[in-house]
Design a protein around this motif. Structure first.
Motif, PDB file in Angstrom:
ATOM      1  N   ASN A 142       0.944  -1.241   0.057  1.00  0.00           N
ATOM      2  CA  ASN A 142       0.222   0.216   0.230  1.00  0.00           C
ATOM      3  C   ASN A 142       1.380   0.898  -0.143  1.00  0.00           C
ATOM      4  O   ASN A 142       2.214   1.492   0.718  1.00  0.00           O
ATOM      5  CB  ASN A 142      -0.568   0.055   1.194  1.00  0.00           C
ATOM      6  CG  ASN A 142      -1.591   1.704   0.995  1.00  0.00           C
ATOM      7  OD1 ASN A 142      -2.147   2.077   0.309  1.00  0.00           O
ATOM      8  ND2 ASN A 142      -2.314   1.504   2.745  1.00  0.00           N
TER       9      ASN A 142
ATOM     10  N   ALA B  13      -5.066   6.400   4.241  1.00  0.00           N
ATOM     11  CA  ALA B  13      -5.721   4.909   4.045  1.00  0.00           C
ATOM     12  C   ALA B  13      -5.424   4.250   4.700  1.00  0.00           C
ATOM     13  O   ALA B  13      -6.707   3.809   4.663  1.00  0.00           O
ATOM     14  CB  ALA B  13      -6.235   4.681   3.052  1.00  0.00           C
ATOM     15  N   GLY B  14      -4.757   3.874   5.466  1.00  0.00           N
ATOM     16  CA  GLY B  14      -4.224   2.728   5.721  1.00  0.00           C
ATOM     17  C   GLY B  14      -4.617   2.979   7.364  1.00  0.00           C
ATOM     18  O   GLY B  14      -5.071   1.797   8.427  1.00  0.00           O
TER      19      GLY B  14
ATOM     20  N   ASP C 189      -8.102   2.250   7.834  1.00  0.00           N
ATOM     21  CA  ASP C 189      -8.832   0.770   7.990  1.00  0.00           C
ATOM     22  C   ASP C 189      -7.354   0.118   7.417  1.00  0.00           C
ATOM     23  O   ASP C 189      -6.662  -0.367   6.787  1.00  0.00           O
ATOM     24  CB  ASP C 189      -8.866   0.697   6.544  1.00  0.00           C
ATOM     25  CG  ASP C 189      -9.750  -0.143   5.828  1.00  0.00           C
ATOM     26  OD1 ASP C 189      -8.999  -1.626   7.054  1.00  0.00           O
ATOM     27  OD2 ASP C 189     -10.701  -0.920   5.215  1.00  0.00           O
TER      28      ASP C 189
ATOM     29  N   THR D 290      -7.277  -2.746   7.729  1.00  0.00           N
ATOM     30  CA  THR D 290      -7.435  -4.225   6.601  1.00  0.00           C
ATOM     31  C   THR D 290      -6.896  -3.908   5.098  1.00  0.00           C
ATOM     32  O   THR D 290      -5.911  -4.254   4.518  1.00  0.00           O
ATOM     33  CB  THR D 290      -8.941  -4.902   6.055  1.00  0.00           C
ATOM     34  OG1 THR D 290      -9.282  -3.723   5.911  1.00  0.00           O
ATOM     35  CG2 THR D 290      -9.395  -5.536   7.279  1.00  0.00           C
ATOM     36  N   VAL D 291      -6.616  -2.224   5.113  1.00  0.00           N
ATOM     37  CA  VAL D 291      -5.636  -1.934   3.823  1.00  0.00           C
ATOM     38  C   VAL D 291      -4.036  -2.358   4.183  1.00  0.00           C
ATOM     39  O   VAL D 291      -3.590  -2.946   2.556  1.00  0.00           O
ATOM     40  CB  VAL D 291      -5.804  -0.856   3.586  1.00  0.00           C
ATOM     41  CG1 VAL D 291      -4.961   0.113   2.921  1.00  0.00           C
ATOM     42  CG2 VAL D 291      -6.929   0.113   3.385  1.00  0.00           C
ATOM     43  N   ASP D 292      -3.382  -1.942   4.694  1.00  0.00           N
ATOM     44  CA  ASP D 292      -2.312  -2.573   5.030  1.00  0.00           C
ATOM     45  C   ASP D 292      -1.996  -3.793   5.185  1.00  0.00           C
ATOM     46  O   ASP D 292      -1.010  -4.487   5.012  1.00  0.00           O
ATOM     47  CB  ASP D 292      -1.388  -0.982   6.192  1.00  0.00           C
ATOM     48  CG  ASP D 292      -0.716  -0.114   5.158  1.00  0.00           C
ATOM     49  OD1 ASP D 292      -0.037   0.137   4.304  1.00  0.00           O
ATOM     50  OD2 ASP D 292      -1.750   0.776   5.983  1.00  0.00           O
TER      51      ASP D 292
ATOM     52  N   LYS E  40      -3.445  -6.304   4.103  1.00  0.00           N
ATOM     53  CA  LYS E  40      -3.438  -6.998   2.780  1.00  0.00           C
ATOM     54  C   LYS E  40      -2.477  -6.639   2.109  1.00  0.00           C
ATOM     55  O   LYS E  40      -2.157  -7.403   1.562  1.00  0.00           O
ATOM     56  CB  LYS E  40      -4.854  -7.280   2.765  1.00  0.00           C
ATOM     57  CG  LYS E  40      -4.950  -7.476   0.614  1.00  0.00           C
ATOM     58  CD  LYS E  40      -6.315  -7.425   0.343  1.00  0.00           C
ATOM     59  CE  LYS E  40      -6.865  -7.758  -1.351  1.00  0.00           C
ATOM     60  NZ  LYS E  40      -6.135  -6.218  -2.072  1.00  0.00           N
ATOM     61  N   ASP E  41      -2.316  -5.326   1.607  1.00  0.00           N
ATOM     62  CA  ASP E  41      -1.196  -5.126   0.299  1.00  0.00           C
ATOM     63  C   ASP E  41      -0.262  -4.945   1.134  1.00  0.00           C
ATOM     64  O   ASP E  41       1.046  -5.045   0.644  1.00  0.00           O
ATOM     65  CB  ASP E  41      -1.796  -3.341   0.064  1.00  0.00           C
ATOM     66  CG  ASP E  41      -3.424  -3.905  -0.436  1.00  0.00           C
ATOM     67  OD1 ASP E  41      -3.631  -4.723  -1.459  1.00  0.00           O
ATOM     68  OD2 ASP E  41      -3.112  -2.778  -0.778  1.00  0.00           O
TER      69      ASP E  41
END
Lengths: 335, 335
Positions: free
Chosen positions: B98, B103-104, B107, B109-111, B113-114
């Motif tokens: 990410n 953004a992370g 949320d 879950t962004v970091d 996952k990415d």
């Protein structure tokens, strides 16, 4: 349902969530917090913890058990939210984790799920339910191998040798970011080797059970020179509560342990043999490390903890002695 | 299929996998490694990277693109395995992550996952396919806020302020455990702020685009006193290759950057305004930090890097100057 009774009683202090409540440390912590007058809601998936460990608390008015996996976020959130609506949870003690380090080395997904995703989900649940205080069971494994150096809370680098240590460090990192973003207070307790009963894993239980199976011979992984500090579970809990009362930092990171050079695996093997089967031969391996991810030597600097005025009652040697007696009772005398 | 041609040519040196190849640093790295005669297999999910960034390489005989998400392990493994069978991959450069830090923070879950699961899966794929060398794009964000202290690779504590930093630290931790278990060599490069083109995010692009939208006013997040070091992407790649040639450690952790005090956001704002819209007003916020997870001040100790005999060609100020010119060309002159 017992929850209704609780509500009517109105005599309890706080409602506290413990994850991994059916494990070795979780069940001891639950007893202690309940004795202080708190409501404890305990979560466990019973994969390594057992209901037997909860026999002393499970019928108490101020205990509520949720059998669910913290790694299953939707269900963990739903079950916790239901309880939280009636008895607002004010703090979480997150102890759930994989406890089989070699298993996590062969398959990284074990610690990903059980050691890290449990933490990630605890934080997500706390954010969703607006719970602001977290105490977390971290580990000396986050440090990796620092050789002979005495390790303080600000020591670097942090290069764990096992996936267990890696996922404990990942958990700390997520908690650190959460403390910056939405938590009011977070405690990161870096546990040493913790011993006592009910023993579910670890070198003492392993040795006692090996001798039960074969009273004439004890095989030891590694050459026996690995030397580590040990803390008795009663001291561990005492220490965490002391830190929680006295640490002023928003994100309080503490090494927990006894200030001594620790005890070697050789000394432990000899003590267990003396207690269980005095005539057994002890057979050592050749490696410095017992397994991939094992740290051969390890010593904490405990100045930060001592500044709070606390030291454990038992040093490593005394803790080992008491724990061997406890475990022999658990595994042999009582069976 | 071009792969057949490649096989017939037989002139290339190594087959190297780059994740995040369509991003800012990935596409520059691909060019560079291809120029050295390597086959590059690039993976990207094109969520933030773009095919346009690959326009210079995509038709080359020694480039192969796989559009997949590293967070989708079964597919990532299958596609990589297919390529690996014919052109055995000897090393992986893992850059996918990410890049939107705020953004992370909103949320997590962004970091997760990415930024983290991509790393976890890269390691699982490397283990499955027996690929032994990994280079990883870590970040200064793993350190958190160390105030005025100069930060070396062994500095602690590591208490990241953002989920991005947390998941970069989690990635480092997993790589550290993998180096103990199955990798032959791992490089952890702790990037500073990296600038240049094709710019996809970051303060320079943000400022240029704000002035394009409103040439009379530039709003700056934070009070403008945040001061950081910057490295031009050409220097970054040069530095990584230098370390890869010369570092002897099995697990080589390096800060990468220029040894200067960095440049303040205020100076950057003034430089962008001077270049794009000299009469614009600059309006600052009141916070020391631009956003939750932003680190107000940051300075690397680069002694370890200097011991290898390498320093960047451009210091932070020169890198900013050149990158502004590049980005103005990208965003204004060429559009």
């Amino acid at each position: 349902m017992r929850l209704k009774t609780l509500q009517n009683l109105g005599i309890f202090r706080m409602s506290i969530l413990i994850t991994g409540v059916a494990g070795f440390i979780g069940c001891n912590l639950a007893k202690r917090l309940m004795n202080e007058g708190h409501i404890v809601v305990g979560v466990d998936n019973l994969s390594r913890g057992t209901l037997r460990n909860l026999s002393e608390v499970k019928n108490a008015a101020n205990f509520h058990f949720i059998e669910t996996d913290c790694a299953d976020r939707p269900r963990f959130l739903a079950e916790t939210a239901t309880f939280h609506e009636r008895f607002p949870i004010t703090e979480v003690w997150h102890l759930a984790a994989n406890s089989d380090i070699p298993a996590g080395v062969s398959d990284a997904t074990v610690d990903l799920k059980d050691t890290f995703m449990t933490t990630f989900n605890v934080l997500e649940v706390m954010k969703a339910l607006d719970i602001k205080v977290l105490a977390f069971a971290s580990s000396s494994a986050v440090y990796g191998d620092h050789g002979d150096r005495s390790i303080s809370e600000v020591s670097g680098p942090l290069l764990p040798l096992s996936n267990y240590g890696a996922m404990k460090l990942a958990s700390e990192a997520s908690i650190s970011a959460a403390a910056e973003s939405f938590l009011n207070k977070a405690f990161i307790y870096r546990f040493p080797n913790v011993i006592g009963v009910p023993a579910t894993h670890g070198v003492l239980l392993d040795f006692v059970n090996k001798l039960k199976a074969n009273p004439s011979r004890l095989d030891v992984l590694g050459d026996g020179t690995q030397q580590k500090a040990y803390l008795h579970v009663d001291d561990l809990i005492e220490g965490m509560l002391e830190i929680q009362s006295n640490a002023s930092e928003k994100l309080a990171v503490y090494n927990l342990g006894a200030e001594d050079e620790g005890v070697s695996v050789r000394n432990i093997a000899e003590a267990v043999v003396a207690s269980v089967s005095p005539n057994a031969d002890i057979v050592y391996g050749v490696e410095k490390r017992g397994w991939v991810g094992d740290v051969p030597k390890f010593q904490y600097c405990l100045d930060k903890l001592k500044k709070l005025g606390w030291t454990p009652k038992l040093d490593s040697k005394a803790a080992i002695k008491r724990a061997i007696a406890d475990i022999v009772e658990q595994e042999i005398t009582l069976k």
